[in-house]
Design a protein around this motif. Sequence first.
Motif, PDB file in Angstrom:
ATOM      1  N   ASN A 109       7.381  48.658  57.789  1.00 38.30           N
ATOM      2  CA  ASN A 109       7.054  47.947  59.029  1.00 38.30           C
ATOM      3  C   ASN A 109       5.573  48.184  59.302  1.00 38.30           C
ATOM      4  O   ASN A 109       5.191  49.260  59.762  1.00 38.30           O
ATOM      5  CB  ASN A 109       7.931  48.515  60.163  1.00 38.30           C
ATOM      6  N   LYS A 163       3.734  46.882  61.501  1.00 36.01           N
ATOM      7  CA  LYS A 163       3.372  46.735  62.918  1.00 36.01           C
ATOM      8  C   LYS A 163       2.110  45.863  63.046  1.00 36.01           C
ATOM      9  O   LYS A 163       1.933  44.965  62.233  1.00 36.01           O
ATOM     10  CB  LYS A 163       3.231  48.111  63.580  1.00 36.01           C
ATOM     11  N   HIS A 167      13.698  46.712  67.595  1.00 30.65           N
ATOM     12  CA  HIS A 167      12.822  47.883  67.452  1.00 30.65           C
ATOM     13  C   HIS A 167      12.496  48.420  68.848  1.00 30.65           C
ATOM     14  O   HIS A 167      12.304  47.658  69.790  1.00 30.65           O
ATOM     15  CB  HIS A 167      11.540  47.490  66.713  1.00 30.65           C
ATOM     16  N   GLU A 190      16.511  54.823  64.532  1.00 25.39           N
ATOM     17  CA  GLU A 190      15.142  55.286  64.754  1.00 25.39           C
ATOM     18  C   GLU A 190      15.055  56.018  66.092  1.00 25.39           C
ATOM     19  O   GLU A 190      14.875  55.383  67.139  1.00 25.39           O
ATOM     20  CB  GLU A 190      14.184  54.090  64.783  1.00 25.39           C
ATOM     21  N   ALA A 192      10.769  60.270  67.418  1.00 28.91           N
ATOM     22  CA  ALA A 192      10.270  60.550  66.063  1.00 28.91           C
ATOM     23  C   ALA A 192       9.332  59.460  65.555  1.00 28.91           C
ATOM     24  O   ALA A 192       8.715  59.614  64.507  1.00 28.91           O
ATOM     25  CB  ALA A 192      11.450  60.697  65.101  1.00 28.91           C
ATOM     26  N   ILE A 193       9.203  58.344  66.299  1.00 24.84           N
ATOM     27  CA  ILE A 193       8.415  57.214  65.798  1.00 24.84           C
ATOM     28  C   ILE A 193       6.928  57.452  66.030  1.00 24.84           C
ATOM     29  O   ILE A 193       6.481  57.588  67.169  1.00 24.84           O
ATOM     30  CB  ILE A 193       8.852  55.891  66.458  1.00 24.84           C
ATOM     31  N   GLY A 194       6.177  57.520  64.929  1.00 23.53           N
ATOM     32  CA  GLY A 194       4.726  57.653  65.010  1.00 23.53           C
ATOM     33  C   GLY A 194       4.264  58.977  65.588  1.00 23.53           C
ATOM     34  O   GLY A 194       3.099  59.133  65.951  1.00 23.53           O
ATOM     35  N   GLY A 239      11.370  56.929  61.521  1.00 20.50           N
ATOM     36  CA  GLY A 239      10.720  57.830  62.474  1.00 20.50           C
ATOM     37  C   GLY A 239      10.018  58.946  61.718  1.00 20.50           C
ATOM     38  O   GLY A 239      10.654  59.925  61.336  1.00 20.50           O
ATOM     39  N   SER A 240       8.712  58.741  61.459  1.00 20.06           N
ATOM     40  CA  SER A 240       7.898  59.731  60.738  1.00 20.06           C
ATOM     41  C   SER A 240       8.494  60.100  59.380  1.00 20.06           C
ATOM     42  O   SER A 240       8.357  61.233  58.914  1.00 20.06           O
ATOM     43  CB  SER A 240       7.661  60.983  61.590  1.00 20.06           C
ATOM     44  N   LEU A 287      13.265  52.960  57.204  1.00 17.74           N
ATOM     45  CA  LEU A 287      12.367  51.959  57.783  1.00 17.74           C
ATOM     46  C   LEU A 287      11.081  52.718  58.083  1.00 17.74           C
ATOM     47  O   LEU A 287      11.067  53.629  58.909  1.00 17.74           O
ATOM     48  CB  LEU A 287      12.983  51.356  59.057  1.00 17.74           C
ATOM     49  N   ILE A 288      10.031  52.351  57.366  1.00 20.38           N
ATOM     50  CA  ILE A 288       8.832  53.190  57.314  1.00 20.38           C
ATOM     51  C   ILE A 288       7.677  52.512  58.047  1.00 20.38           C
ATOM     52  O   ILE A 288       7.305  51.381  57.705  1.00 20.38           O
ATOM     53  CB  ILE A 288       8.402  53.418  55.828  1.00 20.38           C
ATOM     54  N   GLY A 289       7.088  53.189  59.006  1.00 25.80           N
ATOM     55  CA  GLY A 289       5.933  52.650  59.721  1.00 25.80           C
ATOM     56  C   GLY A 289       4.648  53.134  59.068  1.00 25.80           C
ATOM     57  O   GLY A 289       4.212  52.610  58.044  1.00 25.80           O
ATOM     58  N   GLY A 290       4.032  54.167  59.651  1.00 20.72           N
ATOM     59  CA  GLY A 290       2.727  54.659  59.201  1.00 20.72           C
ATOM     60  C   GLY A 290       2.603  54.853  57.692  1.00 20.72           C
ATOM     61  O   GLY A 290       1.605  54.432  57.081  1.00 20.72           O
TER      62      GLY A 290
HETATM   63  P1  PGA Z   1       6.796  55.606  61.775  1.00 18.08           P
HETATM   64  O1  PGA Z   1       7.432  54.251  62.372  1.00 18.08           O
HETATM   65  O2  PGA Z   1       7.285  55.722  60.352  1.00 18.08           O
HETATM   66  O3  PGA Z   1       5.305  55.391  61.860  1.00 18.08           O
HETATM   67  O4  PGA Z   1       7.262  56.730  62.623  1.00 18.08           O
HETATM   68  C1  PGA Z   1       8.732  53.847  62.046  1.00 18.08           C
HETATM   69  C2  PGA Z   1       9.056  52.559  62.775  1.00 18.08           C
HETATM   70  O5  PGA Z   1       8.652  52.414  63.935  1.00 18.08           O
HETATM   71  O6  PGA Z   1       9.716  51.676  62.212  1.00 18.08           O
END
Ligand code: PGA
Length: 254
Positions: free
Chosen positions: A9, A11, A99, A171, A175-177, A216-217, A236-239
């Motif tokens: 993701n 973003k 989300h 998520e 834990a997100i970001g 989430g991280s 589901l991977i953000g950063g």
């Molecule tokens: P993150 O985000 O891996 O940066 O914590 C995950 C997400 O919001 O999908």
Amino acid sequence: MRQNFVAGNWKMNLTLPEAQALTTEIVQELREEQPSQRPQVVICPPFPLLMGVGQLLGEGDNPALGAQNFHQKDSGAYTGEVSAKQLQSVGCDYVILGHSERRQHFREDDSLLAEKLKTALTAGLKPIFCVGESLETREADETFDFIGQQLAAGLFHLSQEEFGKVVIAYEPIWAIGTGRTASTQQAQEVHAFIRAQVAAAYDEATAANTTILYGGSCNAQNARELFSQPDVDGGLIGGASLKAADFVAIIKSF
Ligand code: PGA
């Protein structure tokens, strides 16, 4: 179908040249492995980058293209919005829904999400449906009630056939970001709970066939341990999806 699965993701990050450079690197690094031997990979760029990224993903559906949002109506006077059919027409197979950033900043509630789910499925998009509790909810010991409610209100109105096209992502908002990952035990117990809720709403076979991701991280260091949990089917991977080496290491963590 239950499968190992990693979605990135992005973003609201990256310009088109940056996105294309990142995609090229990811595709090159994945080339050594047969698509059939790797998990299902999905890349979810911002709207204006979808076609430019999609063109670099090559033939077949792995890696696949996904979007991060869309409008619930099919078409019409909704200036600035994007429809599910438009996403499908530029090569998207998946879309992220529910989300926590959309729930929080754009006030997307369960009834809107229920409507969006129907629109996505009608347009042929597979939803990646997110649930997750805040820190406050966790500390009040209400995580399971809260997630159960999100699933019941947002998701379980679907028919069994429709539900079979959905991927669920757990998520935890805290834990997100944040760099603060759920422990493997915390992730596993919520994933097992989600699977049990699916079994109660549909049946055991449907639950056993549902793909449930952790988000989430999640990063290249912790992915292997998280993905080794019996009810965690991927992430589901953000950063960490914004760096090719990290994202590919996560993909190779099964
Ligand atoms: P993150 O985000 O891996 O940066 O914590 C995950 C997400 O919001 O999908």
